[in-house]
Design a protein around this motif. Structure first.
Motif, short mmCIF file in Angstrom:
data_model
loop_
_atom_site.label_atom_id
_atom_site.label_comp_id
_atom_site.label_asym_id
_atom_site.label_seq_id
_atom_site.Cartn_x
_atom_site.Cartn_y
_atom_site.Cartn_z
N LEU A 51 -8.65 11.21 -13.76
CA LEU A 51 -7.53 12.05 -14.14
C LEU A 51 -7.41 12.08 -15.66
N PRO A 52 -7.02 13.21 -16.23
CA PRO A 52 -6.80 13.26 -17.69
C PRO A 52 -5.77 12.23 -18.11
N ASP A 53 -5.94 11.70 -19.33
CA ASP A 53 -5.03 10.68 -19.83
C ASP A 53 -3.58 11.17 -19.83
N ALA A 54 -3.37 12.44 -20.15
CA ALA A 54 -2.01 12.97 -20.20
C ALA A 54 -1.32 12.86 -18.85
N VAL A 55 -2.11 13.00 -17.78
CA VAL A 55 -1.54 12.88 -16.43
C VAL A 55 -1.31 11.42 -16.09
N ARG A 56 -2.31 10.58 -16.36
CA ARG A 56 -2.21 9.16 -16.01
C ARG A 56 -1.05 8.49 -16.73
N ARG A 57 -0.74 8.96 -17.93
CA ARG A 57 0.29 8.31 -18.73
C ARG A 57 1.67 8.94 -18.55
N HIS A 58 1.76 10.00 -17.75
CA HIS A 58 3.05 10.63 -17.55
C HIS A 58 4.02 9.60 -16.98
N PRO A 59 5.24 9.53 -17.51
CA PRO A 59 6.18 8.49 -17.07
C PRO A 59 6.53 8.53 -15.58
N ALA A 60 6.36 9.69 -14.95
CA ALA A 60 6.63 9.78 -13.52
C ALA A 60 5.41 9.40 -12.69
N VAL A 61 4.23 9.39 -13.32
CA VAL A 61 2.98 9.12 -12.62
C VAL A 61 2.50 7.69 -12.82
N ALA A 62 2.49 7.23 -14.06
CA ALA A 62 1.87 5.95 -14.40
C ALA A 62 2.35 4.78 -13.53
N PRO A 63 3.65 4.61 -13.28
CA PRO A 63 4.07 3.45 -12.48
C PRO A 63 3.62 3.49 -11.03
N ARG A 64 3.20 4.66 -10.57
CA ARG A 64 2.84 4.81 -9.15
C ARG A 64 1.34 4.68 -8.91
N LEU A 65 0.53 4.69 -9.98
CA LEU A 65 -0.91 4.71 -9.81
C LEU A 65 -1.41 3.41 -9.18
N ARG A 66 -2.26 3.57 -8.17
CA ARG A 66 -2.87 2.44 -7.49
C ARG A 66 -4.30 2.82 -7.16
N ARG A 67 -5.19 1.87 -7.20
CA ARG A 67 -6.59 2.16 -6.88
C ARG A 67 -6.91 1.65 -5.48
N ALA A 68 -7.49 2.51 -4.68
CA ALA A 68 -7.87 2.16 -3.31
C ALA A 68 -9.39 2.23 -3.21
N ALA A 69 -9.99 1.14 -2.76
CA ALA A 69 -11.44 1.13 -2.62
C ALA A 69 -11.85 0.64 -1.24
N VAL A 70 -11.35 -0.52 -0.85
CA VAL A 70 -11.68 -1.10 0.45
C VAL A 70 -10.38 -1.40 1.16
N PRO A 71 -10.22 -1.00 2.42
CA PRO A 71 -8.98 -1.26 3.12
C PRO A 71 -8.68 -2.76 3.18
N SER A 72 -7.44 -3.10 3.03
CA SER A 72 -7.05 -4.51 3.09
C SER A 72 -5.62 -4.60 3.60
N GLN A 73 -5.27 -5.77 4.12
CA GLN A 73 -3.90 -5.96 4.60
C GLN A 73 -2.91 -5.83 3.46
N ALA A 74 -3.32 -6.27 2.25
CA ALA A 74 -2.43 -6.16 1.09
C ALA A 74 -2.11 -4.71 0.80
N GLN A 75 -3.14 -3.84 0.86
CA GLN A 75 -2.90 -2.42 0.63
C GLN A 75 -1.98 -1.85 1.69
N THR A 76 -2.20 -2.26 2.93
CA THR A 76 -1.38 -1.75 4.02
C THR A 76 0.07 -2.13 3.82
N ASP A 77 0.32 -3.38 3.47
CA ASP A 77 1.69 -3.82 3.25
C ASP A 77 2.30 -3.12 2.05
N ASP A 78 1.52 -2.99 0.97
CA ASP A 78 2.02 -2.36 -0.25
C ASP A 78 2.39 -0.91 0.01
N ALA A 79 1.54 -0.22 0.80
CA ALA A 79 1.75 1.19 1.06
C ALA A 79 3.03 1.43 1.84
#
Length: 232
Positions: A142-170
């Motif tokens: 994603l462009p830096d301007a999007v990643r750093r948007h105050p409404a976007v940045a706190p919500r960004l999460r990276r998903a790579a391999v399913p895990s129980q932690a991701q499930t709970d967090d989601a």
């Protein structure tokens, strides 16, 4: 019996035509975030794109054909049945009206489309209406301007391999999940251009979709010619 709530993927767009890249993105999101199913929703009148080339009926039929041979996929006419421009906010609200909670919805999109998120209807409120899953090919971010948007940045999460932690967090709050996947580098625009040039869709669309395109002669005439013949 399954005790956890269903996790529903939603993949919208003109799907003009639906292609193997759409299918691959749906599966990548499902693998990364343990989705139970992914709904294909052809849009009626896209808010941020030109009018579709194929009719709503044909685009729904092609999506249904793609879903018919894939256990993950389902198809809905939710957006086609709604008059006027198609807005993601309205779609997510329609799911909510059916009792689906925002934490159960995973709206799947590409980086190019999500880069314009600040122009979407009811932004930033739309980010609270469901999870967003941004599927990108490796090396595309994603462009830096999007990643750093105050409404976007706190919500960004990276998903790579399913895990129980991701499930709970989601389940706790709606996030913006970044999923890198080796999806086919194809586009509906490129497919239409190839068909118009007489080269066919090839393997860039599921086989039943290719058969439907050939049977009905879709994309074999230019938009200007369609308008001249009163087909739009």
């Amino acid at each position: 019996m399954r005790s956890a709530p269903l996790r529903l993927g939603v993949l919208g767009g003109t799907l003009d035509p639906v292609h193997v890249g759409h299918v691959a993105a749906a599966h990548a999101a499902a693998r990364a975030l343990s989705l139970d199913t992914v709904w294909l929703l052809p849009s009626h009148v896209p808010a941020h794109k030109a009018a579709p080339h194929a009719s709503p009926w044909h685009r729904f039929a092609m999506a249904a054909l793609a879903a018919s041979e894939d256990d993950l996929l389902r198809v809905s006419d939710l957006e086609l049945a709604r008059p006027g421009p198609t807005y993601t906010w309205d779609t997510l609200q329609a799911f909510a009206a059916e009792g689906v909670t925002p934490s159960q919805i995973f709206f799947i999109t590409g980086a190019d489309a999500f880069a314009g998120i600040d122009t979407w209807r009811r932004f930033p409120d739309v980010l609270d209406a469901g999870h967003f899953v941004v599927v990108t090919r490796p090396g595309h971010v994603l462009p830096d301007a999007v990643r750093r948007h105050p409404a976007v940045a706190p919500r960004l999460r990276r998903a790579a391999v399913p895990s129980q932690a991701q499930t709970d967090d989601a389940a706790d709050s709606c996030g913006i999940w970044l999923v890198e996947a080796e999806t086919p580098d194809v586009s509906s625009t490129g497919i239409r251009q190839r068909i118009l040039a007489g080269k066919g869709a090839g393997t860039d669309v599921p086989a039943p979709v290719a058969a439907h395109i050939r049977r009905h002669g879709l994309y074999t005439i230019s938009p200007a010619a369609r308008r001249l013949h009163g087909e739009d």
